[in-house]
Design an enzyme around this catalytic site. Sequence first.
Site, mmCIF file in Angstrom:
data_model
loop_
_atom_site.group_PDB
_atom_site.id
_atom_site.type_symbol
_atom_site.label_atom_id
_atom_site.label_comp_id
_atom_site.label_asym_id
_atom_site.label_seq_id
_atom_site.Cartn_x
_atom_site.Cartn_y
_atom_site.Cartn_z
ATOM 1 N N LYS A 22 1.042 -1.205 0.112
ATOM 2 C CA LYS A 22 0.080 -0.023 0.019
ATOM 3 C C LYS A 22 0.820 1.455 -0.119
ATOM 4 O O LYS A 22 0.527 2.271 -0.722
ATOM 5 C CB LYS A 22 -1.082 -0.083 1.232
ATOM 6 C CG LYS A 22 -1.588 1.252 1.569
ATOM 7 C CD LYS A 22 -2.282 1.208 2.824
ATOM 8 C CE LYS A 22 -1.712 1.720 3.995
ATOM 9 N NZ LYS A 22 -1.294 2.779 4.300
ATOM 10 N N ASN A 23 1.778 1.294 0.743
ATOM 11 C CA ASN A 23 2.895 2.486 1.263
ATOM 12 C C ASN A 23 3.781 2.725 -0.088
ATOM 13 O O ASN A 23 4.494 3.581 -0.029
ATOM 14 C CB ASN A 23 3.447 2.548 2.464
ATOM 15 C CG ASN A 23 2.370 2.469 3.588
ATOM 16 O OD1 ASN A 23 1.044 3.015 3.209
ATOM 17 N ND2 ASN A 23 2.751 2.426 4.799
ATOM 18 N N ARG A 94 -4.849 10.966 4.330
ATOM 19 C CA ARG A 94 -3.738 11.883 4.126
ATOM 20 C C ARG A 94 -2.785 11.718 3.144
ATOM 21 O O ARG A 94 -2.157 12.500 2.460
ATOM 22 C CB ARG A 94 -2.878 12.118 5.548
ATOM 23 C CG ARG A 94 -2.838 10.986 6.260
ATOM 24 C CD ARG A 94 -1.925 11.138 7.547
ATOM 25 N NE ARG A 94 -0.540 11.778 7.226
ATOM 26 C CZ ARG A 94 0.056 12.946 7.165
ATOM 27 N NH1 ARG A 94 -1.071 13.861 7.519
ATOM 28 N NH2 ARG A 94 1.081 13.490 6.875
ATOM 29 N N CYS A 118 -4.534 12.396 12.607
ATOM 30 C CA CYS A 118 -5.338 10.997 12.648
ATOM 31 C C CYS A 118 -5.026 10.449 14.009
ATOM 32 O O CYS A 118 -4.619 11.254 14.850
ATOM 33 C CB CYS A 118 -4.930 10.030 11.622
ATOM 34 S SG CYS A 118 -3.222 9.449 11.930
ATOM 35 N N ARG A 123 0.384 14.591 12.584
ATOM 36 C CA ARG A 123 0.737 14.548 11.150
ATOM 37 C C ARG A 123 1.029 15.726 10.453
ATOM 38 O O ARG A 123 0.383 16.094 9.564
ATOM 39 C CB ARG A 123 -0.299 13.647 10.379
ATOM 40 C CG ARG A 123 -0.734 12.312 11.158
ATOM 41 C CD ARG A 123 0.150 11.318 11.164
ATOM 42 N NE ARG A 123 0.693 10.603 10.188
ATOM 43 C CZ ARG A 123 0.303 9.573 9.566
ATOM 44 N NH1 ARG A 123 -0.905 9.134 10.003
ATOM 45 N NH2 ARG A 123 0.790 9.039 8.501
ATOM 46 N N ASP A 307 4.918 0.849 12.192
ATOM 47 C CA ASP A 307 3.686 -0.068 11.381
ATOM 48 C C ASP A 307 3.677 -1.550 11.792
ATOM 49 O O ASP A 307 2.780 -2.222 11.706
ATOM 50 C CB ASP A 307 3.638 0.006 10.084
ATOM 51 C CG ASP A 307 3.340 1.437 9.346
ATOM 52 O OD1 ASP A 307 3.500 1.621 8.204
ATOM 53 O OD2 ASP A 307 3.170 2.447 10.424
ATOM 54 N N ARG A 399 -8.514 -0.245 5.068
ATOM 55 C CA ARG A 399 -7.390 0.488 4.336
ATOM 56 C C ARG A 399 -6.146 0.052 4.039
ATOM 57 O O ARG A 399 -5.487 0.491 2.804
ATOM 58 C CB ARG A 399 -7.379 1.746 5.506
ATOM 59 C CG ARG A 399 -8.477 2.735 5.421
ATOM 60 C CD ARG A 399 -7.901 3.915 6.394
ATOM 61 N NE ARG A 399 -6.705 4.526 5.728
ATOM 62 C CZ ARG A 399 -5.919 4.912 6.327
ATOM 63 N NH1 ARG A 399 -5.919 5.033 7.936
ATOM 64 N NH2 ARG A 399 -4.607 5.601 5.788
HETATM 65 C C1 EPZ Z 1 4.349 7.121 6.010
HETATM 66 O O1 EPZ Z 1 3.364 7.979 6.931
HETATM 67 C C2 EPZ Z 1 3.270 5.803 6.173
HETATM 68 N N1 EPZ Z 1 2.009 6.099 5.288
HETATM 69 C C3 EPZ Z 1 2.961 5.389 7.721
HETATM 70 O O2 EPZ Z 1 2.102 4.166 7.554
HETATM 71 C C4 EPZ Z 1 4.038 5.210 8.308
HETATM 72 O O3 EPZ Z 1 3.576 4.958 9.672
HETATM 73 C C5 EPZ Z 1 5.015 6.440 8.263
HETATM 74 O O4 EPZ Z 1 5.506 6.684 7.138
HETATM 75 C C6 EPZ Z 1 6.395 6.032 9.127
HETATM 76 O O5 EPZ Z 1 7.046 5.154 8.402
HETATM 77 C C7 EPZ Z 1 2.355 5.776 3.881
HETATM 78 O O6 EPZ Z 1 3.185 5.722 3.409
HETATM 79 C C8 EPZ Z 1 0.824 6.233 3.180
HETATM 80 P P1 EPZ Z 1 6.274 10.555 7.943
HETATM 81 P P2 EPZ Z 1 3.874 9.484 6.730
HETATM 82 O O7 EPZ Z 1 6.201 11.657 7.305
HETATM 83 O O8 EPZ Z 1 4.711 9.761 5.641
HETATM 84 C C9 EPZ Z 1 6.815 13.669 11.588
HETATM 85 C C10 EPZ Z 1 0.791 2.940 7.804
HETATM 86 O O9 EPZ Z 1 -0.135 2.387 8.844
HETATM 87 N N2 EPZ Z 1 6.916 14.700 10.529
HETATM 88 O O10 EPZ Z 1 7.499 9.490 8.043
HETATM 89 O O11 EPZ Z 1 2.880 10.547 7.124
HETATM 90 C C11 EPZ Z 1 5.373 13.238 11.951
HETATM 91 O O12 EPZ Z 1 4.862 13.985 12.957
HETATM 92 C C12 EPZ Z 1 0.809 4.242 7.933
HETATM 93 O O13 EPZ Z 1 0.418 2.072 6.695
HETATM 94 C C13 EPZ Z 1 6.999 16.238 10.861
HETATM 95 O O14 EPZ Z 1 7.338 16.458 11.910
HETATM 96 O O15 EPZ Z 1 5.142 9.550 7.993
HETATM 97 C C14 EPZ Z 1 5.504 11.772 12.326
HETATM 98 O O16 EPZ Z 1 6.005 11.911 13.966
HETATM 99 C C15 EPZ Z 1 0.641 4.780 9.293
HETATM 100 N N3 EPZ Z 1 6.887 16.876 9.722
HETATM 101 C C16 EPZ Z 1 7.094 11.523 11.848
HETATM 102 O O17 EPZ Z 1 7.551 12.495 10.984
HETATM 103 C C17 EPZ Z 1 6.487 16.802 8.359
HETATM 104 O O18 EPZ Z 1 6.470 17.329 7.586
HETATM 105 C C18 EPZ Z 1 6.870 10.324 10.657
HETATM 106 O O19 EPZ Z 1 5.788 10.908 9.741
HETATM 107 C C19 EPZ Z 1 6.298 15.213 8.133
HETATM 108 C C20 EPZ Z 1 6.036 14.156 9.159
#
Ligand code: EPZ
Length: 420
Positions: A22-23, A94, A118, A123, A307, A399
Site C-alpha cells: 500500500k505504502n 492524508r 489522525c 501528522r 507500523d 484501508r
Molecule cells: C508513512 O506516513 C506511512 N504512510 C505510515 O504508514 C508510516 O507509519 C509512516 O510513514 C512512518 O513509517 C504511507 O506511506 C502512506 P512520516 P507519513 O512523514 O509519510 C513527523 C500505515 O499504517 N513529520 O514519516 O505520514 C510526523 O509527525 C501508515 O500504513 C513532521 O514532523 O510518515 C511523525 O512523527 C500509518 N513533519 C513522523 O514525522 C512533516 O512534515 C513520521 O511521519 C512530516 C512528518
Amino acid sequence: MEKIIVKGVKKLDGEVNISCAKNSVLPIIAATILCPQDITITNTPILEDVEVICTLLSQLNCNVNFSKVNNDLTINTSNLNPVDASTDLIRKMRASFLIMGPMLSRFGYCKLSLPGGCNIGSRPIDLHLKGFKALGADVNIGHGFVEVKANKLTGNRIYLDFPSVGATENILTASVLANGTTIIENAAEEPEIEDLAKFLNSMGANIEGAGRGKITIHGVKELKGIKYTPIYDRIEAGTFMIAAAITNSIIKINGINEEHLRPVIEKLKECGLKFEKVGNQSIIVDGREKKKAVDIKTLPYPGFPTDMQSQIMSLLCLTNGISIITETIFENRFMHVTELVRMGANIKIDGRTAIIEGVSKLTGAKVKATDLRAGAAMILAGLAAEGETEISDIYHIDRGYVNIEEKFRNLGAEIYRINV
Ligand code: EPZ
C-alpha cells in the site's frame, strides 16, 4: 456496521500470498501526475486507500481504469484539471497529499485542503512545505488550505529535520522535472522510497541514492509512460509472521523481501522464532518455540517499523517476562493498549513507553480497531484468545489489508465478517 469475529485458540497451517505494498502504490499512483501518458501498475492491491486516491485522480479529470487481469491499474493524467482537489477526499486519506509534489512540478500550482491529523498523531506537513519552498515555490496557508505556486522549480539542497517518508516522497516527485540538481539530506530510507525512485527512473527520471539517507535528483525534461509492479507489502508479511508466532504455528509466506524485513525478522528471532528461506521470495516461519520477552524501539528504516508496533505488542502480551516498547515515531500510537487490556493483557503506559508483562492467556472480548495496524493486532490477539473476539471499526483494517479474513481462513483461522 461491519465487524470481524475471530474465534481462538487456533493453530495455523499452510501458506499465504502477500499483496503489493500500500505504502508503495499510493506515492506511485500520485506520481503518475508527472507524465501525461498511459502508466500501468500491475498487481495493484484492491484497498480502500487505493480507491480513494484513484477517485481523487478521476475527480481531477484523469482516466483511471482497473482490470481484474493481473489487477492492472492504468492511469492517464493527460487531461488533468489542476483545480482544488476534493477536500473531503484529502481529509479522508492524508496520503492524497502526495499529489502536491507532482502537481507543483507539472503545473506550477496546487491547492489542497490541509490534511487532517489522525488517531495516531498530528501528522504535520512542515517538512513537505520546507522542501517546496527550497525548490522555489511560494507557499500560502489559509482557510484550511495550503496553496503552492512556482513558475519553474529549481533544484536545491534540502535537509530534513526528520527522515519523513511523505516529505521525502513529495520532494522527490517535485524535483524530478525541476531545473538543475536537488539533494535531499537525512531522507527517509524506507523500501517504499527506493521503489518510488525505481518507478520514476523507469520513466526516465535521474535519481541516485534512494533508500539511503542522501538522495540526488538531476532534473530531466520529461518522463514516459511505463508498466510497473510495486514491491511486496513488508508490513503485511510481518503481520503474518506475528500470526505464526502468536498461534505457535508453522506457516509459509510467499512474496517477501528478506532485506526489507530485516529489523522485524531479527527481533522475532530474539523472541524465539525460526526462519527458513525458500527461493528468493518465500520464507517458512516456525513460531512453535516458547517466546522470550524482548524490548523494542520503533525507528525510521532500517530500525523497527512503527507500523509493526501494535502487532508485536499482541504477541508480547502472551510472552513470558516483561517487554518494553518505545514508540518514537508517532505521539499517540498506543490506543490499542486499552483494547488488549480488555482481553486480559497486562500493559502499563508511561509516555511513549509501554511496559508489557506477559500473561498466561488472553480471553475473547468486544474490541475496536483504533488504527489500521491496531486492527490487525486485534485479529492476532483474537487468534490466541480463548473464546470469541468481536472487532468493530474495521474500516481501518480495510484501508491497508487485502482480503485479510480470507487469507487468515486459508491458514485455518476461524474468522469471518458480519454486518450488524
Ligand atoms: C508513512 O506516513 C506511512 N504512510 C505510515 O504508514 C508510516 O507509519 C509512516 O510513514 C512512518 O513509517 C504511507 O506511506 C502512506 P512520516 P507519513 O512523514 O509519510 C513527523 C500505515 O499504517 N513529520 O514519516 O505520514 C510526523 O509527525 C501508515 O500504513 C513532521 O514532523 O510518515 C511523525 O512523527 C500509518 N513533519 C513522523 O514525522 C512533516 O512534515 C513520521 O511521519 C512530516 C512528518
